[in-house]
Enzyme design. Structure first.
Site, PDB file in Angstrom:
ATOM      1  N   ILE A  71     -42.040 -17.833 -50.560  1.00 48.68           N
ATOM      2  CA  ILE A  71     -40.808 -17.071 -50.291  1.00 48.68           C
ATOM      3  C   ILE A  71     -41.151 -16.048 -49.211  1.00 48.68           C
ATOM      4  O   ILE A  71     -42.164 -15.342 -49.329  1.00 48.68           O
ATOM      5  CB  ILE A  71     -40.244 -16.388 -51.563  1.00 48.68           C
ATOM      6  CG1 ILE A  71     -38.987 -15.566 -51.227  1.00 48.68           C
ATOM      7  CG2 ILE A  71     -41.274 -15.558 -52.291  1.00 48.68           C
ATOM      8  CD1 ILE A  71     -38.202 -15.101 -52.449  1.00 48.68           C
ATOM      9  N   VAL A  73     -39.408 -13.263 -46.244  1.00 52.08           N
ATOM     10  CA  VAL A  73     -38.322 -12.575 -45.538  1.00 52.08           C
ATOM     11  C   VAL A  73     -38.840 -12.256 -44.134  1.00 52.08           C
ATOM     12  O   VAL A  73     -39.951 -11.713 -43.994  1.00 52.08           O
ATOM     13  CB  VAL A  73     -37.927 -11.272 -46.282  1.00 52.08           C
ATOM     14  CG1 VAL A  73     -36.932 -10.458 -45.459  1.00 52.08           C
ATOM     15  CG2 VAL A  73     -37.346 -11.608 -47.652  1.00 52.08           C
ATOM     16  N   GLU A 105     -48.107 -18.178 -57.789  1.00 52.40           N
ATOM     17  CA  GLU A 105     -49.360 -17.464 -57.522  1.00 52.40           C
ATOM     18  C   GLU A 105     -49.113 -16.468 -56.402  1.00 52.40           C
ATOM     19  O   GLU A 105     -48.314 -16.746 -55.507  1.00 52.40           O
ATOM     20  CB  GLU A 105     -50.469 -18.417 -57.050  1.00 52.40           C
ATOM     21  CG  GLU A 105     -51.142 -19.175 -58.147  1.00 52.40           C
ATOM     22  CD  GLU A 105     -50.701 -20.628 -58.130  1.00 52.40           C
ATOM     23  OE1 GLU A 105     -50.197 -21.076 -57.099  1.00 52.40           O
ATOM     24  OE2 GLU A 105     -50.857 -21.295 -59.173  1.00 52.40           O
ATOM     25  N   ASN A 110     -51.126  -8.375 -52.525  1.00 51.64           N
ATOM     26  CA  ASN A 110     -49.744  -8.448 -52.023  1.00 51.64           C
ATOM     27  C   ASN A 110     -48.804  -7.612 -52.906  1.00 51.64           C
ATOM     28  O   ASN A 110     -48.004  -8.128 -53.685  1.00 51.64           O
ATOM     29  CB  ASN A 110     -49.288  -9.910 -51.955  1.00 51.64           C
ATOM     30  CG  ASN A 110     -48.002 -10.076 -51.161  1.00 51.64           C
ATOM     31  OD1 ASN A 110     -47.294  -9.101 -50.891  1.00 51.64           O
ATOM     32  ND2 ASN A 110     -47.691 -11.306 -50.785  1.00 51.64           N
ATOM     33  N   TYR A 117     -41.705  -9.566 -57.970  1.00 54.09           N
ATOM     34  CA  TYR A 117     -41.737 -10.503 -59.094  1.00 54.09           C
ATOM     35  C   TYR A 117     -41.673  -9.748 -60.437  1.00 54.09           C
ATOM     36  O   TYR A 117     -40.950 -10.141 -61.348  1.00 54.09           O
ATOM     37  CB  TYR A 117     -42.993 -11.368 -59.035  1.00 54.09           C
ATOM     38  CG  TYR A 117     -43.147 -12.186 -57.767  1.00 54.09           C
ATOM     39  CD1 TYR A 117     -42.035 -12.770 -57.157  1.00 54.09           C
ATOM     40  CD2 TYR A 117     -44.386 -12.374 -57.175  1.00 54.09           C
ATOM     41  CE1 TYR A 117     -42.175 -13.527 -55.996  1.00 54.09           C
ATOM     42  CE2 TYR A 117     -44.534 -13.124 -56.020  1.00 54.09           C
ATOM     43  CZ  TYR A 117     -43.417 -13.687 -55.431  1.00 54.09           C
ATOM     44  OH  TYR A 117     -43.553 -14.425 -54.282  1.00 54.09           O
TER      45      TYR A 117
HETATM   46  C1  COA Z   1     -42.356 -10.013 -50.643  1.00 55.48           C
HETATM   47  C2  COA Z   1     -41.114 -10.030 -49.756  1.00 55.48           C
HETATM   48  C3  COA Z   1     -40.458 -11.409 -49.869  1.00 55.48           C
HETATM   49  C4  COA Z   1     -40.142  -8.960 -50.248  1.00 55.48           C
HETATM   50  O1  COA Z   1     -38.938  -9.066 -49.484  1.00 55.48           O
HETATM   51  P1  COA Z   1     -38.059  -7.772 -49.105  1.00 55.48           P
HETATM   52  O2  COA Z   1     -36.747  -8.237 -48.621  1.00 55.48           O
HETATM   53  O3  COA Z   1     -38.836  -6.884 -48.215  1.00 55.48           O
HETATM   54  O4  COA Z   1     -37.905  -7.068 -50.536  1.00 55.48           O
HETATM   55  P2  COA Z   1     -36.679  -6.198 -51.050  1.00 55.48           P
HETATM   56  O5  COA Z   1     -36.265  -5.227 -49.988  1.00 55.48           O
HETATM   57  O6  COA Z   1     -35.634  -7.090 -51.611  1.00 55.48           O
HETATM   58  O7  COA Z   1     -37.372  -5.375 -52.223  1.00 55.48           O
HETATM   59  C5  COA Z   1     -37.369  -5.890 -53.551  1.00 55.48           C
HETATM   60  C6  COA Z   1     -38.506  -5.266 -54.330  1.00 55.48           C
HETATM   61  O8  COA Z   1     -39.759  -5.712 -53.820  1.00 55.48           O
HETATM   62  C7  COA Z   1     -40.716  -4.653 -53.926  1.00 55.48           C
HETATM   63  N1  COA Z   1     -41.116  -4.251 -52.580  1.00 55.48           N
HETATM   64  C8  COA Z   1     -40.584  -4.665 -51.412  1.00 55.48           C
HETATM   65  N2  COA Z   1     -41.268  -4.117 -50.375  1.00 55.48           N
HETATM   66  C9  COA Z   1     -42.233  -3.350 -50.926  1.00 55.48           C
HETATM   67  C10 COA Z   1     -43.284  -2.553 -50.374  1.00 55.48           C
HETATM   68  N3  COA Z   1     -43.470  -2.435 -49.051  1.00 55.48           N
HETATM   69  N4  COA Z   1     -44.136  -1.921 -51.232  1.00 55.48           N
HETATM   70  C11 COA Z   1     -43.975  -2.042 -52.575  1.00 55.48           C
HETATM   71  N5  COA Z   1     -42.992  -2.790 -53.155  1.00 55.48           N
HETATM   72  C12 COA Z   1     -42.145  -3.427 -52.332  1.00 55.48           C
HETATM   73  C13 COA Z   1     -40.005  -3.514 -54.652  1.00 55.48           C
HETATM   74  O9  COA Z   1     -40.167  -3.711 -56.047  1.00 55.48           O
HETATM   75  C14 COA Z   1     -38.568  -3.759 -54.259  1.00 55.48           C
HETATM   76  O10 COA Z   1     -37.656  -3.201 -55.166  1.00 55.48           O
HETATM   77  P3  COA Z   1     -37.084  -1.704 -54.920  1.00 55.48           P
HETATM   78  O11 COA Z   1     -36.501  -1.710 -53.540  1.00 55.48           O
HETATM   79  O12 COA Z   1     -36.063  -1.574 -55.993  1.00 55.48           O
HETATM   80  O13 COA Z   1     -38.249  -0.793 -55.049  1.00 55.48           O
HETATM   81  C15 COA Z   1     -41.473  -9.709 -48.278  1.00 55.48           C
HETATM   82  O14 COA Z   1     -42.254  -8.526 -48.255  1.00 55.48           O
HETATM   83  C16 COA Z   1     -42.213 -10.797 -47.532  1.00 55.48           C
HETATM   84  O15 COA Z   1     -41.604 -11.721 -46.990  1.00 55.48           O
HETATM   85  N6  COA Z   1     -43.567 -10.702 -47.476  1.00 55.48           N
HETATM   86  C17 COA Z   1     -44.376 -11.653 -46.709  1.00 55.48           C
HETATM   87  C18 COA Z   1     -44.401 -13.014 -47.354  1.00 55.48           C
HETATM   88  C19 COA Z   1     -44.980 -12.958 -48.745  1.00 55.48           C
HETATM   89  O16 COA Z   1     -45.979 -12.284 -49.003  1.00 55.48           O
HETATM   90  N7  COA Z   1     -44.355 -13.703 -49.663  1.00 55.48           N
HETATM   91  C20 COA Z   1     -44.781 -13.794 -51.046  1.00 55.48           C
HETATM   92  C21 COA Z   1     -45.804 -14.845 -51.175  1.00 55.48           C
HETATM   93  S1  COA Z   1     -46.375 -14.968 -52.874  1.00 55.48           S
END
Ligand code: COA
Length: 148
Positions: A71, A73, A105, A110, A117
């Site tokens: 997944i 973003v 996993e 991360n 999650y």
């Molecule tokens: C993980 C990922 C999908 C989160 O997407 P996102 O759109 O930035 O997340 P959201 O804005 O919807 O945030 C949802 C929750 O994620 C967590 N989160 C998101 N960014 C965070 C950060 N920089 N630090 C800590 N927690 C974070 C928080 O719990 C957040 O909830 P909150 O806003 O109520 O605190 C994104 O960071 C990403 O694409 N990362 C790179 C790819 C990756 O690592 N994928 C997962 C592989 S297992």
């Protein structure tokens, strides 16, 4: 921002690969995504912003269970709730397919993904040592179980 959620098709693959390549140190190949959209046992859901792919999720389906192997973003859309929205939509889709248990996993380091999650109720069920490469790192194994 208002996003549209739908299943990915062939035309989305270049954008998906580009987002993956920017985000991941060991990115998936184009072929893996082609297989994921063409199989009956998997799907890719995309979030679209005015015709542009902003995020995607991949699921492998073995009802009543599924695996979330990927997944992402797009960097410029992160931290705005899109990951949460996409996972919500994906879980709704899985529910319609009779899936109530999801495994994944995630790299130990991360934190954004682990927090995301955990906020959905995924729980740590184990550790796979040295699971990832580039850099070598352990994986946390997580499980989600729908309760109602
Ligand atoms: C993980 C990922 C999908 C989160 O997407 P996102 O759109 O930035 O997340 P959201 O804005 O919807 O945030 C949802 C929750 O994620 C967590 N989160 C998101 N960014 C965070 C950060 N920089 N630090 C800590 N927690 C974070 C928080 O719990 C957040 O909830 P909150 O806003 O109520 O605190 C994104 O960071 C990403 O694409 N990362 C790179 C790819 C990756 O690592 N994928 C997962 C592989 S297992």
């Amino acid at each position: 921002m208002a996003f549209t959620y739908r299943f990915a098709n062939e035309k989305d693959l270049p954008s998906i690969v580009e987002i993956e390549n920017e985000a991941m140190s060991c990115p998936w190949s184009l072929k893996s995504y082609e297989e994921a959209i063409s199989s009956d046992h998997s799907f890719i859901m995309v979030a679209e912003d005015d015709g542009q792919i902003a995020a995607f999720s991949v699921f492998y389906l073995t009802p009543p269970e599924a695996e979330l192997p990927d997944i992402v973003v797009d960097e410029k859309y992160r931290g705005q709730g899109l990951g949460r929205q996409l996972l919500t939509k994906s879980l709704e889709e899985l529910e319609t397919r009779g899936i109530d248990t999801i495994f994944l996993e995630v790299r130990v380091s991360n934190t954004p993904a682990r927090r995301l999650y955990e906020s959905f109720g995924f729980e740590e069920i184990g550790v796979r040592k040295y699971f990832y490469s580039n850099p070598v790192e352990d994986a946390i194994c997580m499980k989600f179980e729908r309760t109602i």
